[in-house]
Design a protein around this motif. Sequence first.
Motif, short mmCIF file in Angstrom:
data_model
loop_
_atom_site.label_atom_id
_atom_site.label_comp_id
_atom_site.label_asym_id
_atom_site.label_seq_id
_atom_site.Cartn_x
_atom_site.Cartn_y
_atom_site.Cartn_z
N SER A 139 41.99 7.42 2.86
CA SER A 139 40.88 6.87 3.55
C SER A 139 40.17 6.21 2.61
CB SER A 139 39.84 7.98 4.15
OG SER A 139 39.24 8.81 3.23
N PRO A 140 39.01 5.05 2.90
CA PRO A 140 38.35 4.28 2.07
C PRO A 140 37.42 5.29 1.30
CG PRO A 140 38.32 3.43 4.08
CD PRO A 140 39.00 4.64 4.19
N GLN A 141 37.12 6.26 1.81
CA GLN A 141 36.12 7.36 1.02
C GLN A 141 37.10 8.17 0.03
OE1 GLN A 141 36.33 7.08 4.39
NE2 GLN A 141 34.41 6.12 4.80
N MET A 145 51.57 8.27 -4.12
CA MET A 145 51.54 7.84 -2.76
C MET A 145 51.30 9.04 -1.96
SD MET A 145 52.60 4.77 -2.94
CE MET A 145 52.63 4.47 -1.16
N VAL A 146 50.40 8.82 -0.88
CA VAL A 146 49.90 9.98 -0.17
C VAL A 146 49.98 9.60 1.44
CG1 VAL A 146 48.31 10.93 -1.87
CG2 VAL A 146 47.37 9.11 -0.01
N PRO A 147 50.31 10.58 2.26
CA PRO A 147 50.41 10.40 3.63
C PRO A 147 49.14 9.75 4.13
CG PRO A 147 50.44 12.90 3.00
CD PRO A 147 50.34 11.98 1.81
N LYS A 148 49.08 9.06 5.22
CA LYS A 148 47.78 8.61 5.75
C LYS A 148 47.65 9.01 7.11
CE LYS A 148 44.34 4.99 6.60
NZ LYS A 148 44.26 3.56 6.95
N TRP A 149 47.03 10.07 7.43
CA TRP A 149 46.87 10.68 8.77
C TRP A 149 45.46 10.13 9.40
CZ3 TRP A 149 43.61 14.63 10.99
CH2 TRP A 149 44.14 15.07 12.00
N VAL A 150 45.37 10.00 10.38
CA VAL A 150 43.99 9.58 10.91
C VAL A 150 43.87 10.22 12.35
CG1 VAL A 150 43.81 7.22 10.17
CG2 VAL A 150 45.07 7.26 12.08
N VAL A 174 50.37 5.57 1.66
CA VAL A 174 49.40 4.67 0.90
C VAL A 174 49.13 4.86 -0.62
CG1 VAL A 174 48.27 3.84 2.94
CG2 VAL A 174 47.30 5.47 1.70
N LEU A 175 48.92 4.14 -1.27
CA LEU A 175 48.70 4.25 -2.80
C LEU A 175 47.30 5.01 -2.82
CD1 LEU A 175 49.64 3.85 -5.81
CD2 LEU A 175 48.59 1.78 -5.75
#
Lengths: 452, 452
Positions: A54-56, A82-87, A251-252
Motif C-alpha cells: 500500500s502507499p501507506q 517483492m511483496v504480495p499486494k492484497w486488497v 510489488v516492490l
Amino acid sequence: MRTLLLALFLVPLTLTAQHEATIKQIYDYQLTQSEAYENLRYLCKQIGPRLSGSPQAAAAVEYTRQLMASYGFDTVYLQPVMVPKWVRGQQEIARVINSQTHGTWELSTTALGNSIGTGPDGVLAEVVEVSSIEEVNRLGKKLEGKIVFYNGKMDPTKINTFSAYGSAVVQRAYGASEAGKFGAKAVIVRSMTNRIDDIPHTGSLVYKPLMPRIPAVAISTQDADALSKQIAAQKELKIYMETHCKMEGEVLSYNVIGEITGTETPDEYLVVGGHLDSWDLGEGAHDDGGGCMMSIEVGRTLLNLGLRPKRTLRVVMFMNEENGLRGGEKYAEMAKAKGEKHLAALESDSGSFGPMGFSSMGTDKQRKKIQSWAPYFRPYHVWSFENIGSGADISPLEDQVVFLMEMEPNPQKYFNYHHTAADVFEVVDKRELELGAATMAAMIYLIDQEGL
Amino acid sequence: MRTLLLALFLVPLTLTAQHEATIKQIYDYQLTQSEAYENLRYLCKQIGPRLSGSPQAAAAVEYTRQLMASYGFDTVYLQPVMVPKWVRGQQEIARVINSQTHGTWELSTTALGNSIGTGPDGVLAEVVEVSSIEEVNRLGKKLEGKIVFYNGKMDPTKINTFSAYGSAVVQRAYGASEAGKFGAKAVIVRSMTNRIDDIPHTGSLVYKPLMPRIPAVAISTQDADALSKQIAAQKELKIYMETHCKMEGEVLSYNVIGEITGTETPDEYLVVGGHLDSWDLGEGAHDDGGGCMMSIEVGRTLLNLGLRPKRTLRVVMFMNEENGLRGGEKYAEMAKAKGEKHLAALESDSGSFGPMGFSSMGTDKQRKKIQSWAPYFRPYHVWSFENIGSGADISPLEDQVVFLMEMEPNPQKYFNYHHTAADVFEVVDKRELELGAATMAAMIYLIDQEGL
C-alpha cells in the motif's frame, strides 16, 4: 599475590555493578527522554494502516528511514523485497437468512488476508458448524456446496494467550483449503480472541498448493456464539456472503535497515527489529508499530548514552510479516549470500504491553547465559527467561546458527486488539512502551558486552 | 518400615501436587466462570461513584450484601460505622488571569477531598509555585495572602509507581495546612500521575490540628506544566479560585461482611477485602470496585469448588477508605473488642491490572513461608513476593499481630486513572480481573491449608 587475588575478586563485582548502573541509565533515559510514543503516534495517526504494497507501507518505509538517519545512525538503507499486494475492496457482507421468516441478520465480519473474494454475485449456501479441521475431515463430502463455520475457541485457561492462539489459529490459516478440498463454497472463522465482543479479527490464510481456493471471512466472537445458537435452533440455516478482496500480484517494497557500526568487531552483527507492515483495519499500533518504534529507540538510546556497541547493531523494520514474511526471508537470504556473521537477533512482535521477559532459541549454554542475567532485569519487573521461542521475522535466520530472541510483554490483552480496527495508538500505554524499549536496549547491551 | 518411609516421602510430594491441582482448578474456574466482571459492571454502571455518606455508597452496601447472600455465604451482615460526609457541590473554577491583557484561562481542576470551599465569592490572589513542602517552609511569611501552587512531580524513573506516588502525595495530603500556617489563601496541587494529560486527580487532604484551614484543588499535569511556564513568563500572575465543597458532619454507614464458617477452627479468621467507597468523579472501577468484586469471588470460588476453608473466611467490603479509613479502623476495633483471633488479612486496593505478586508484613518466618509458595504462582505469571507492605484498610489490624498482605498488580497504569473521571468500568480488563481474583483465592487457600 594479595593484589592479584583482590583483582580477581573485584573484576566480576565491578562488571556487575557497572552493568547494573548502565541498565539503570538505559531505563531512566527511556522513562524520561524516550521518543517512542510520539513516533508511534506519527506512524499510527499520520500514516495509519500499512498493508504490504500500500502507499501507506511506502510512507512508513520513508518515515522510518528518515527517523533513523535523523538520530545519527551510521548508515540507513533500504533492502528491496517483492511483496504480495492484497486488497480488501468494499465492505464485506455475511448475512444470515432465516429460511422460515426470510428475515436477515448481518454478522460483524471481515475478509481474511490473502483470501480470494466472492465477487459481486456473492455466495449463498447452507452453513455447517465445525469446531476443528479434524471435524472437517470427518465430515468430508457432506460439506460439498456448504459454507463451513469454524467455531473452535481459544482456550481461556491457557495463561499464555499466544499458546491458546497457536492452537486455534490453524482454522484461520488452513481452514479454507481443508474445507475447499471437499467442495465447500466458503469459510467463516470465529475471531481469534478470548473476549466476547463485536469486533472481527482478520489475519492471513494460506491456500495449500493444488487445493481449491474458496473465500474466507472472520466474524466477531459475539456473532459466532449467536450464529452457533441459531444453527442449533434452525435446520438448513443459510448465509449470504459477499467479499471483494483480491490478490493483485507482487510489488516492490523494502526492509528498512539502520546500522550503528561496531567499535571492535564491526563484521559481527546484532539485529533488533519489528515489522513495519500491518493489517488495514486499525493502525497497527500493538501489531507492530510499537515493536518498530521500540527497536529504533534501542539504537537511539545506545547512541545518546555513549554506549556505542562493540558489534554492529542493525535495527531492522521488516516488511510483510502479516501476509507473506517476505521481509524476514529476504533479510536472511541476503545475510547468507553475503556470508555475514550474526550473533543474535531480537524481535518484538507481541505487543507493547509491559515487558515481562524474553523467549529464546539457541544452545543450552546460550540460554543459560541469558537466564543468568535475570537479576539485572528483576528491578524492572522483567522476570521470565525460560520460554522457548523466536519472532517470525527473524526465524529464517535460524539455519545460520543465530541466537534468536523475542521480547515477551504481558500477554493478557494482546488478543483484545490483534488484527482489528481496535489496534490503534490510544490502546498503547506510553510508560509500558518505554519500559519495553529499555528492556530491549538493556538486553542488546548485555549481549554486546558479554557475548553469548 | 518400608511403607512408612514411602509415606514420608510421598506426603510432601502429594501435598504439593494436590495444591498445584487445586490452584489450577481455581484459575480455570475464574477464567471460565467468574462473575467478577459482570458484578463490577453493575457496581460501576448501575450504582456509579460511591463517596462515603452518599446514597450510592448505601446502594453499594445493599448490593454487595445481597450478592454475597445469593452466593450462599453462611452469614452476611453489616458492621455500623460513622463516616464523614464530604460533598463537592457545583463545578470548581481555577481561572488564570493575565494581569497585562486581562485575558483569562481556565485550568482543568477538581477540589481535593475533605477540603473546605472558597464559597461563592471565591479567592483571588497571586500564585507562587513551589516544588515541595520544604520549599514552603523556606518561603514562610512570603506566602501570606498568596495561592500556593505545589508542582512537585512523581519520579518517572521509579518502576513501582506507588513509591513515586508516596513521595509526591504529601503535597496533596498536607500542603494546605503547611501553606495555611504562613497565611496562604489557598492551595493548588499538581495531579498525582506520571502522565501529561488534561485529567485532574482528586484525593484526600488532611488538615493538621490547630492550623488554619484553606481551600485546595488539584489541576491536570498538562495545566500544571502550562501554569508553571506562565508563572515564569509573567510576574504577579493571579488566579481566581472558586470551590463549593464542604464537610457535612458524619453519617451512619457500614462495612459489609460475608462469612464462610470454618470447618475446623471457626474461631480463627482470615480476611480478604477491598473498599466499597470511591471518589465521586469516575466509577471507582480500579479504585476499588475491582478489589471488592475480586474479594467476593474468593469466597464464591472456594464455595463452588467445594474448597470450604478450615478457618472462617471473612470477605469484607470496607467503607470510607478514601477520606477517613473509618471502616478499616472500625473493623480492627471490633475484632479487638471481641478478642477475635485473626491469622491473616489480604487486601486488594492497587487496581485490577494483571496480578504480579503480593507485598506482606509479618514475621520473617511468615514472610519466608509465603515466599516458599512462589513456585505455585509462577505458571500464572505471579512472581513477586518480596515487597514489604499492607493495604490501608487492614493496616489497623497490625497491633493484633495479624499477617497483612496486599495483592500487587502491575503498577504501571494505575495512576492513569486513580481518583479521576477516567476510572470507569471500561478501563478494567475482564481477564486481568479474573486472574486477580484467582490469585487472591489461591493465596487464601494456601494460607488456610498450610497455616503461617
